[in-house]
Write a protein that holds these residues in place. Sequence first.
Motif, PDB file in Angstrom:
ATOM      1  N   ARG A   1      74.488   5.076  49.334  1.00 32.90           N
ATOM      2  CA  ARG A   1      74.797   4.362  50.578  1.00 32.90           C
ATOM      3  C   ARG A   1      73.920   3.124  50.700  1.00 32.90           C
ATOM      4  NH1 ARG A   1      75.266   9.840  53.638  1.00 32.90           N
ATOM      5  NH2 ARG A   1      77.522  10.111  53.513  1.00 32.90           N
ATOM      6  N   HIS A   2      74.421   2.146  51.447  1.00 32.12           N
ATOM      7  CA  HIS A   2      73.708   0.878  51.608  1.00 32.12           C
ATOM      8  C   HIS A   2      72.304   1.100  52.156  1.00 32.12           C
ATOM      9  CE1 HIS A   2      72.618  -3.047  53.294  1.00 32.12           C
ATOM     10  NE2 HIS A   2      73.327  -3.525  52.283  1.00 32.12           N
ATOM     11  N   HIS A   3      72.165   1.933  53.184  1.00 25.96           N
ATOM     12  CA  HIS A   3      70.830   2.119  53.775  1.00 25.96           C
ATOM     13  C   HIS A   3      69.878   2.806  52.794  1.00 25.96           C
ATOM     14  CE1 HIS A   3      72.680   6.013  54.859  1.00 25.96           C
ATOM     15  NE2 HIS A   3      71.448   6.481  54.835  1.00 25.96           N
ATOM     16  N   THR A   4      70.402   3.631  51.903  1.00 26.93           N
ATOM     17  CA  THR A   4      69.570   4.247  50.871  1.00 26.93           C
ATOM     18  C   THR A   4      69.104   3.183  49.885  1.00 26.93           C
ATOM     19  OG1 THR A   4      70.819   6.300  51.109  1.00 26.93           O
ATOM     20  CG2 THR A   4      69.512   6.059  49.100  1.00 26.93           C
ATOM     21  N   ALA A   5      69.989   2.249  49.539  1.00 26.24           N
ATOM     22  CA  ALA A   5      69.618   1.152  48.649  1.00 26.24           C
ATOM     23  C   ALA A   5      68.565   0.258  49.296  1.00 26.24           C
ATOM     24  CB  ALA A   5      70.854   0.339  48.266  1.00 26.24           C
ATOM     25  N   VAL A   6      68.677   0.030  50.598  1.00 31.82           N
ATOM     26  CA  VAL A   6      67.675  -0.786  51.303  1.00 31.82           C
ATOM     27  C   VAL A   6      66.303  -0.138  51.174  1.00 31.82           C
ATOM     28  CG1 VAL A   6      66.917  -1.602  53.578  1.00 31.82           C
ATOM     29  CG2 VAL A   6      69.321  -1.836  52.906  1.00 31.82           C
ATOM     30  N   GLU A   7      66.234   1.161  51.391  1.00 35.48           N
ATOM     31  CA  GLU A   7      64.946   1.872  51.272  1.00 35.48           C
ATOM     32  C   GLU A   7      64.420   1.806  49.844  1.00 35.48           C
ATOM     33  OE1 GLU A   7      62.894   3.075  53.615  1.00 35.48           O
ATOM     34  OE2 GLU A   7      64.339   2.148  54.988  1.00 35.48           O
ATOM     35  N   LEU A   8      65.311   1.971  48.870  1.00 30.48           N
ATOM     36  CA  LEU A   8      64.913   1.872  47.463  1.00 30.48           C
ATOM     37  C   LEU A   8      64.367   0.477  47.170  1.00 30.48           C
ATOM     38  CD1 LEU A   8      64.822   3.005  44.551  1.00 30.48           C
ATOM     39  CD2 LEU A   8      67.238   2.331  44.343  1.00 30.48           C
ATOM     40  N   MET A   9      65.059  -0.559  47.662  1.00 25.80           N
ATOM     41  CA  MET A   9      64.596  -1.932  47.448  1.00 25.80           C
ATOM     42  C   MET A   9      63.240  -2.159  48.116  1.00 25.80           C
ATOM     43  SD  MET A   9      66.974  -3.236  45.514  1.00 25.80           S
ATOM     44  CE  MET A   9      67.170  -1.579  44.864  1.00 25.80           C
ATOM     45  N   ASN A  10      63.032  -1.592  49.308  1.00 27.52           N
ATOM     46  CA  ASN A  10      61.741  -1.712  49.995  1.00 27.52           C
ATOM     47  C   ASN A  10      60.616  -1.157  49.121  1.00 27.52           C
ATOM     48  OD1 ASN A  10      62.931  -2.818  52.277  1.00 27.52           O
ATOM     49  ND2 ASN A  10      62.930  -0.896  53.431  1.00 27.52           N
ATOM     50  N   ARG A  11      60.839   0.020  48.544  1.00 33.20           N
ATOM     51  CA  ARG A  11      59.815   0.629  47.687  1.00 33.20           C
ATOM     52  C   ARG A  11      59.572  -0.215  46.430  1.00 33.20           C
ATOM     53  NH1 ARG A  11      62.786   5.055  49.365  1.00 33.20           N
ATOM     54  NH2 ARG A  11      63.809   5.329  47.350  1.00 33.20           N
ATOM     55  N   MET A  12      60.639  -0.781  45.883  1.00 35.98           N
ATOM     56  CA  MET A  12      60.500  -1.573  44.665  1.00 35.98           C
ATOM     57  C   MET A  12      59.819  -2.917  44.919  1.00 35.98           C
ATOM     58  SD  MET A  12      64.066  -0.515  42.801  1.00 35.98           S
ATOM     59  CE  MET A  12      63.737  -1.404  41.274  1.00 35.98           C
ATOM     60  N   VAL A  13      60.011  -3.483  46.114  1.00 38.97           N
ATOM     61  CA  VAL A  13      59.288  -4.706  46.488  1.00 38.97           C
ATOM     62  C   VAL A  13      57.796  -4.396  46.572  1.00 38.97           C
ATOM     63  CG1 VAL A  13      58.869  -6.331  48.388  1.00 38.97           C
ATOM     64  CG2 VAL A  13      61.209  -5.875  47.627  1.00 38.97           C
ATOM     65  N   LYS A  14      57.441  -3.259  47.198  1.00 38.43           N
ATOM     66  CA  LYS A  14      56.029  -2.870  47.316  1.00 38.43           C
ATOM     67  C   LYS A  14      55.379  -2.682  45.950  1.00 38.43           C
ATOM     68  CE  LYS A  14      56.288  -0.717  51.828  1.00 38.43           C
ATOM     69  NZ  LYS A  14      56.324   0.550  52.580  1.00 38.43           N
TER      70      LYS A  14
END
Length: 156
Positions: free
Chosen positions: A85-98
């Motif tokens: 889901r899109h919101h799951t991808a957003v969280e994944l992207m947040n972790r990968m940015v960190k």
Amino acid sequence: MVQSKREAGRAASARPSKGGAMRESDYAALAQFRYQLRTFLAFSEAAAQRAGLTPQQHQALLAIKGFGGREAASVGDVARFLLIRHHTAVELMNRMVKLKLIVREADPQDARRVLVKLTAKGEQKLRSLSRIHLDELRAATPALSKILRSFRTKAR
């Protein structure tokens, strides 16, 4: 391309009919195929973890790089590629940015879209993982080819 009647007949007979009988060899081939897939996935997950990534982070890096032939990938593109889901991808992207694996940018043509790109660190991790994955696939090619050939010939 024009098929001859013989080729068309062969292609039609290669397709399993609805309710067609399954042979023991069909089950064996499917079991071996699933085994090969699971073996590769287990290898992939362990390799990602050894590189300090989760399997999903590795898949996301590959999705972003693999998508990038045309343009940068959006978060929505990554979600579709990973079947999440899109919101799951957003969280994944947040972790990968960190983790400094990716950077986000606003799409210059559509400010509502967020584009993601690999950083040098993300590129390096993906490159080393991709090399060993390709080696693993090359090693598995003979077994996979044999199984896939059996799927083509069994229905004849």
